[in-house]
Design a protein around this motif. Structure first.
Motif, PDB file in Angstrom:
ATOM      1  N   LYS A   1      65.385  81.786  16.585  1.00 56.56           N
ATOM      2  CA  LYS A   1      66.886  81.598  16.078  1.00 56.56           C
ATOM      3  C   LYS A   1      68.105  82.185  16.724  1.00 56.56           C
ATOM      4  N   GLN A   2      68.017  82.795  17.703  1.00 57.35           N
ATOM      5  CA  GLN A   2      68.929  83.225  18.481  1.00 57.35           C
ATOM      6  C   GLN A   2      69.920  82.118  19.069  1.00 57.35           C
ATOM      7  N   LEU A   3      71.340  82.078  19.003  1.00 56.83           N
ATOM      8  CA  LEU A   3      72.086  81.035  19.749  1.00 56.83           C
ATOM      9  C   LEU A   3      72.434  81.723  21.042  1.00 56.83           C
TER      10      LEU A   3
ATOM     11  N   TRP B   1      64.131  75.595  18.389  1.00 53.25           N
ATOM     12  CA  TRP B   1      63.513  76.926  19.059  1.00 53.25           C
ATOM     13  C   TRP B   1      61.951  76.748  19.388  1.00 53.25           C
TER      14      TRP B   1
ATOM     15  N   TYR C   1      65.804  76.680  23.568  1.00 50.41           N
ATOM     16  CA  TYR C   1      66.571  76.326  22.733  1.00 50.41           C
ATOM     17  C   TYR C   1      67.282  75.066  23.048  1.00 50.41           C
TER      18      TYR C   1
ATOM     19  N   ARG D   1      71.469  73.243  26.068  1.00 47.44           N
ATOM     20  CA  ARG D   1      70.165  73.567  26.189  1.00 47.44           C
ATOM     21  C   ARG D   1      70.103  74.809  26.855  1.00 47.44           C
TER      22      ARG D   1
ATOM     23  N   GLN E   1      68.972  71.668  15.489  1.00 47.61           N
ATOM     24  CA  GLN E   1      68.410  72.842  16.356  1.00 47.61           C
ATOM     25  C   GLN E   1      67.035  73.349  16.557  1.00 47.61           C
TER      26      GLN E   1
ATOM     27  N   GLU F   1      69.947  72.027  21.303  1.00 48.03           N
ATOM     28  CA  GLU F   1      70.862  71.735  20.066  1.00 48.03           C
ATOM     29  C   GLU F   1      71.176  70.283  20.323  1.00 48.03           C
TER      30      GLU F   1
END
Length: 362
Positions: free
Chosen positions: A359-361, A188, A156, A352, A186, A158
């Motif tokens: 889609k998980q943060l 992934w 991930y 990072r 964002q 951002e």
């Protein structure tokens, strides 16, 4: 401005003397920047015999993630064609939260403008100290524990990004430079490069799938197999990007920037990438650079042949953490209102991480 000399051990990679300043009138705005990058990705794949995402492909074929929207001047006719293609990639026109209006229209400048364009010193940059800085950055990068990424996890990244473009009002005839609002991006990506998701707050707020049968160019599993000897790595980059971009040296620099900016290379490879960059002719040190969120740092840069755009990688002065990147015109753009020093693109990487779900943060 001083640059490095000829490429050490150069064989068969000569500058193209025919390259000249590009014709330029209008900068595409809003989501047309985003769709331009998707379009260029597909054109690149077509030229290399690589199917577009979702098409059947063999195991060794790869595709590139839609890149960050770097504003590049185009002639008016090319821009008009680009708008048509952009709308074709999004049948039905605008959506809720989409800066574009109904089919056949484009968003007005003020719908995407945050304020006046940003500027930087067009003459900044010297070859002196660039190699030493990259070596210091490499030493620090090698000590950072990135850790392994499991096959079922996702990388991930951002960022906050912004573009500056030339906005033309057809009613008043006014043309002015405006800065597209700073907005969230964002990404992934699965380690194997076949799954992913992209959210661009301004251009694709609902998100788009990056799932594909074609492996993404910077897939983690791919990066883990690359040589960590800087000379061998640079040779691989030149071979992999042959025929792309305005000049082989700058394309190599851009490719390394892509891999450190929105990917998750293993620590040993990160160090090798920086050492490989130090071997590219024309690499500069810019003592004062600012990312999209205003963080100040020191930059490694290179001026692109033909366009005069200085592409910068910005690092924290003390810890050498990668902060982001920006693009600066070192000369005025012919037949436009874009002066030297215009920052056409800026990015700040704010997070990072490795997560367990798409889609998980963190």
């Amino acid at each position: 401005m001083r640059t490095n000399g000829t490429r050490p051990g150069e064989t068969g990679r000569q500058p193209d003397a025919s390259l000249g300043p590009p014709a330029a009138r209008d900068l595409p705005a809003g989501r047309h920047l985003f769709h331009r990058e998707r379009l260029m990705t597909m054109i690149e794949q077509e030229s290399r015999g690589i199917p577009t995402p979702g098409a059947a492909a063999g195991p060794d074929r790869r595709w590139r993630l839609p890149r960050l929207s770097v504003a590049v001047p185009t002639v008016a006719t090319a821009l008009a064609g680009l708008i048509v293609v952009g709308l074709a990639l999004n049948p039905g026109g605008g959506r809720t939260g989409d800066p574009a209006g109904p089919a056949g229209t484009t968003a007005g400048p003020d719908q995407m403008a945050e304020g006046p364009a940003q500027f930087a010193d067009p003459d900044a940059g010297t070859a002196e100290g660039a190699t030493a800085l990259l070596d210091e950055i490499a030493l620090v990068a090698a000590t950072r524990d990135t850790g392994p990424v499991r096959p079922d996890q996702f990388i991930y990244v951002e960022s906050q990004v912004a573009n500056t473009y030339e906005a033309h009002n057809a009613d008043t005839g006014e043309t002015r430079l405006v800065r597209q609002g700073l907005h969230l991006r964002q990404v992934w990506l699965s380690p194997d490069g076949h799954r992913g998701w992209l959210i661009d707050e301004l251009n694709e707020p609902a998100g788009i799938t990056l799932d594909s049968d074609v492996r993404h160019f910077g897939a983690y599993d791919r990066l883990a197999t690359l040589p960590t000897d800087p000379d061998a790595l640079l040779e691989w980059i030149y071979a992999e990007t042959r025929g792309q971009g305005n000049h082989p040296d700058h394309q190599a620099f851009t490719t390394i920037g892509d891999l450190i900016g929105e990917q998750y290379p293993p620590a040993e490879l990160s160090a090798a990438l920086y050492r490989a960059a130090a071997r590219i002719p024309g690499v500069l040190l810019v003592d004062d650079a600012t990312d999209a969120t205003g963080r100040s740092g020191i930059a490694v840069a290179r001026v692109e042949e033909g366009t005069g755009v200085r592409n910068e990688w910005i690092f924290d002065r003390e810890e050498y953490t990668f902060l982001g990147s920006r693009s600066v015109y070192t000369t005025a753009v012919p037949d436009s209102i874009i002066p030297a020093g215009t920052v056409t693109f800026s990015q700040a990487v704010v997070r990072r991480a490795v997560v367990d779900e798409l889609k998980q943060l963190p």
